[in-house]
Design an enzyme around this catalytic site. Structure first.
Site, PDB file in Angstrom:
ATOM      1  N   ASP A  44       0.793  -1.055   0.083  1.00 33.76           N
ATOM      2  CA  ASP A  44       0.225   0.539  -0.103  1.00 33.76           C
ATOM      3  C   ASP A  44       0.839   1.328  -0.227  1.00 33.76           C
ATOM      4  OD1 ASP A  44      -2.520   1.600   0.488  1.00 33.76           O
ATOM      5  OD2 ASP A  44      -1.875   1.940   1.893  1.00 33.76           O
ATOM      6  N   TYR A  49       3.208   9.277   0.038  1.00 36.86           N
ATOM      7  CA  TYR A  49       4.590   8.790   0.630  1.00 36.86           C
ATOM      8  C   TYR A  49       5.760   8.841  -0.181  1.00 36.86           C
ATOM      9  CZ  TYR A  49       0.438   5.888   2.593  1.00 36.86           C
ATOM     10  OH  TYR A  49      -0.616   5.496   3.624  1.00 36.86           O
ATOM     11  N   LYS A  74      -2.319   5.575  -4.893  1.00 36.83           N
ATOM     12  CA  LYS A  74      -3.476   7.238  -4.192  1.00 36.83           C
ATOM     13  C   LYS A  74      -2.748   8.747  -4.599  1.00 36.83           C
ATOM     14  CE  LYS A  74      -3.360   4.749   0.985  1.00 36.83           C
ATOM     15  NZ  LYS A  74      -2.323   4.712   1.105  1.00 36.83           N
ATOM     16  N   HIS A 109      -6.767  10.127  -2.469  1.00 38.98           N
ATOM     17  CA  HIS A 109      -6.156   9.831  -0.641  1.00 38.98           C
ATOM     18  C   HIS A 109      -7.393  10.130   0.412  1.00 38.98           C
ATOM     19  CE1 HIS A 109      -1.778   8.900   1.204  1.00 38.98           C
ATOM     20  NE2 HIS A 109      -2.936   9.514   1.747  1.00 38.98           N
ATOM     21  N   SER A 140      -9.855   7.523   0.079  1.00 38.43           N
ATOM     22  CA  SER A 140      -9.703   7.191   1.323  1.00 38.43           C
ATOM     23  C   SER A 140      -9.647   8.016   2.287  1.00 38.43           C
ATOM     24  CB  SER A 140      -7.981   7.062   1.795  1.00 38.43           C
ATOM     25  OG  SER A 140      -7.640   6.868   2.676  1.00 38.43           O
ATOM     26  N   GLN A 163     -10.604   3.089   2.319  1.00 41.07           N
ATOM     27  CA  GLN A 163      -9.500   3.360   3.277  1.00 41.07           C
ATOM     28  C   GLN A 163      -8.906   4.053   4.345  1.00 41.07           C
ATOM     29  OE1 GLN A 163      -4.317   3.493   3.352  1.00 41.07           O
ATOM     30  NE2 GLN A 163      -5.266   2.350   1.500  1.00 41.07           N
ATOM     31  N   LEU A 192      -1.825  -0.908  14.371  1.00 36.13           N
ATOM     32  CA  LEU A 192      -0.940  -1.308  15.080  1.00 36.13           C
ATOM     33  C   LEU A 192      -0.819   0.135  16.121  1.00 36.13           C
ATOM     34  CD1 LEU A 192       1.759  -2.841  13.971  1.00 36.13           C
ATOM     35  CD2 LEU A 192      -0.004  -3.881  14.648  1.00 36.13           C
ATOM     36  N   SER A 233       6.039  -1.237   9.065  1.00 36.91           N
ATOM     37  CA  SER A 233       7.027  -1.540   9.385  1.00 36.91           C
ATOM     38  C   SER A 233       8.921  -1.590   9.007  1.00 36.91           C
ATOM     39  CB  SER A 233       7.195  -3.535  10.354  1.00 36.91           C
ATOM     40  OG  SER A 233       8.150  -3.296  11.096  1.00 36.91           O
ATOM     41  N   ARG A 238       9.750  -7.364  12.330  1.00 36.19           N
ATOM     42  CA  ARG A 238       8.108  -6.796  13.110  1.00 36.19           C
ATOM     43  C   ARG A 238       7.431  -7.401  11.681  1.00 36.19           C
ATOM     44  NH1 ARG A 238      11.276  -4.027  16.160  1.00 36.19           N
ATOM     45  NH2 ARG A 238      11.357  -2.364  15.167  1.00 36.19           N
TER      46      ARG A 238
HETATM   47  P1  A2P Z   1       8.568  -0.354  13.318  1.00 37.04           P
HETATM   48  O1  A2P Z   1       8.755  -0.027  11.997  1.00 37.04           O
HETATM   49  O2  A2P Z   1      10.465   0.084  14.258  1.00 37.04           O
HETATM   50  O3  A2P Z   1       8.539  -1.966  13.548  1.00 37.04           O
HETATM   51  P2  A2P Z   1       0.938   1.288  11.855  1.00 37.04           P
HETATM   52  O4  A2P Z   1       0.548  -0.266  11.211  1.00 37.04           O
HETATM   53  O5  A2P Z   1      -0.269   1.343  13.442  1.00 37.04           O
HETATM   54  O6  A2P Z   1       0.590   2.627  12.034  1.00 37.04           O
HETATM   55  O7  A2P Z   1       1.877   0.592  13.455  1.00 37.04           O
HETATM   56  C1  A2P Z   1       3.173   1.174  13.195  1.00 37.04           C
HETATM   57  C2  A2P Z   1       4.055   1.153  14.161  1.00 37.04           C
HETATM   58  O8  A2P Z   1       4.012  -0.076  15.330  1.00 37.04           O
HETATM   59  C3  A2P Z   1       5.838   1.570  13.269  1.00 37.04           C
HETATM   60  O9  A2P Z   1       6.286   1.619  15.199  1.00 37.04           O
HETATM   61  C4  A2P Z   1       6.445   0.247  14.231  1.00 37.04           C
HETATM   62  O10 A2P Z   1       7.866   0.040  14.419  1.00 37.04           O
HETATM   63  C5  A2P Z   1       5.203   0.321  15.179  1.00 37.04           C
HETATM   64  N1  A2P Z   1       5.062  -1.970  14.710  1.00 37.04           N
HETATM   65  C6  A2P Z   1       5.474  -2.170  13.787  1.00 37.04           C
HETATM   66  N2  A2P Z   1       4.700  -4.211  13.899  1.00 37.04           N
HETATM   67  C7  A2P Z   1       5.324  -4.037  15.612  1.00 37.04           C
HETATM   68  C8  A2P Z   1       5.190  -4.860  16.665  1.00 37.04           C
HETATM   69  N3  A2P Z   1       5.170  -6.326  15.550  1.00 37.04           N
HETATM   70  N4  A2P Z   1       5.818  -4.896  17.159  1.00 37.04           N
HETATM   71  C9  A2P Z   1       5.844  -3.562  17.963  1.00 37.04           C
HETATM   72  N5  A2P Z   1       5.624  -3.103  17.168  1.00 37.04           N
HETATM   73  C10 A2P Z   1       5.795  -2.959  15.803  1.00 37.04           C
END
Ligand code: A2P
Length: 275
Positions: A44, A49, A74, A109, A140, A163, A192, A233, A238
């Site tokens: 995505d 971005y 977007k 967007h 979105s 979205q 997250l 991430s 992660r």
């Molecule tokens: P990082 O890039 O260091 O992994 P969202 O998807 O809700 O926007 O959240 C993204 C944030 O969550 C980023 O700061 C990312 O940091 C962090 N993040 C992604 N996956 C995990 C994970 N499995 N555990 C903890 N933090 C995570």
């Protein structure tokens, strides 16, 4: 990964996507390659971005075939006229997918600054959809009023996807209900909660129960809501962890507990957009 049908189109969308906001250059390319290796088939991106070309470069480097990858981008806003906006979308499509390429999903967007620009952009997306340069089109950060307004000018309605920000603390129930009623697929950005609530004790207790991380629980929550989560991430471990969510299911009680965390707040880009 499983896929969900996109109503009125011949395509479907992988139920888990990979978000690339705030990833740039080589680190964006590496993250996309990591994601593809970890099994994600849905990336995505967005003009905003500033990494469409990096996403495109990673996909070119990857051994995975273009047709097996679902790419979203977007358009940010009108470029000043229908023709210029069309050109701007074409540039984006070529950045992510090469000359003569296509995107699987093209979104507006944000609802932005008024009906005129929404109407112009939707016309551009409809043209690209008719030409096969976008296999599906959507919006979105749209609220029901924006989607209802589209009926006045849209040839393609409803949009295939909306979205929005979605996670237990931001469930946007009115928009969700509206989109479910119209068979509009909901894609969930910030699933997250941008990391803000990963230490929540209620979430932590559920994570312990399933022997999963809080992030995995949140992704699973979105999947079981029939949302398409787009976790971000930049970290290889992660990235892998977030894709490892298909070997367990949250029970109804835990879904209900997570449901109860909603704060009734509007998504990140509201209310700045409301016009
Ligand atoms: P990082 O890039 O260091 O992994 P969202 O998807 O809700 O926007 O959240 C993204 C944030 O969550 C980023 O700061 C990312 O940091 C962090 N993040 C992604 N996956 C995990 C994970 N499995 N555990 C903890 N933090 C995570």
């Amino acid at each position: 990964h499983d896929r969900a049908p996109l109503t009125n189109t011949s395509s479907s969308i992988p139920k888990l996507g990979f978000g690339v906001y705030q990833l740039y250059g080589k680190s964006c390319q590496k993250a996309v390659l990591d994601a593809l290796e970890a099994g994600y088939r849905h990336i995505d991106s967005a003009q905003l971005y500033r990494n469409e070309a990096d996403v495109g470069a990673a996909i070119q480097q990857s051994p995975i075939q273009r047709q097996d990858i679902f790419i979203t981008t977007k358009i940010r806003q009108s470029a000043g006229s229908f023709e210029k906006s069309y050109q701007s979308c074409m540039e984006s499509i070529e950045k992510v997918s090469g000359k003569d390429g296509y995107v699987d999903l093209l979104l507006i967007h944000i609802p932005g600054t008024g009906r005129e620009s929404r109407e112009e952009l939707w016309g551009v997306l409809e043209k690209l959809y008719a030409e096969g340069r976008a296999k599906a089109i959507g919006v979105s950060n749209y609220r029901p009023q924006h989607i209802e307004e589209m009926k006045e000018y849209a040839k393609v309605w409803p949009p295939h996807v909306n979205q929005i920000e979605l996670h237990p603390w931001c469930q946007q129930r009115e928009i969700v209900q509206y989109c479910e009623d119209k068979n509009i697929v909901l894609a969930a950005y910030s699933p997250l909660s941008c990391g803000d609530h990963l230490n929540d004790p209620t979430l932590g207790a559920i994570a312990d129960k399933y022997n999963k991380s809080p992030a995995q629980i949140l992704i699973r929550f979105a999947l079981q809501k029939n949302w398409v989560p787009l976790p971000k991430s930049g970290n290889t471990d992660r990235i892998k962890q977030n894709a490892n969510v298909f070997d367990f299911a949250l029970d109804q009680g835990d879904m209900k507990t997570l449901d109860g965390l909603d704060r009734g707040r509007a998504g990140a880009l509201f209310p700045a957009n409301v016009k």
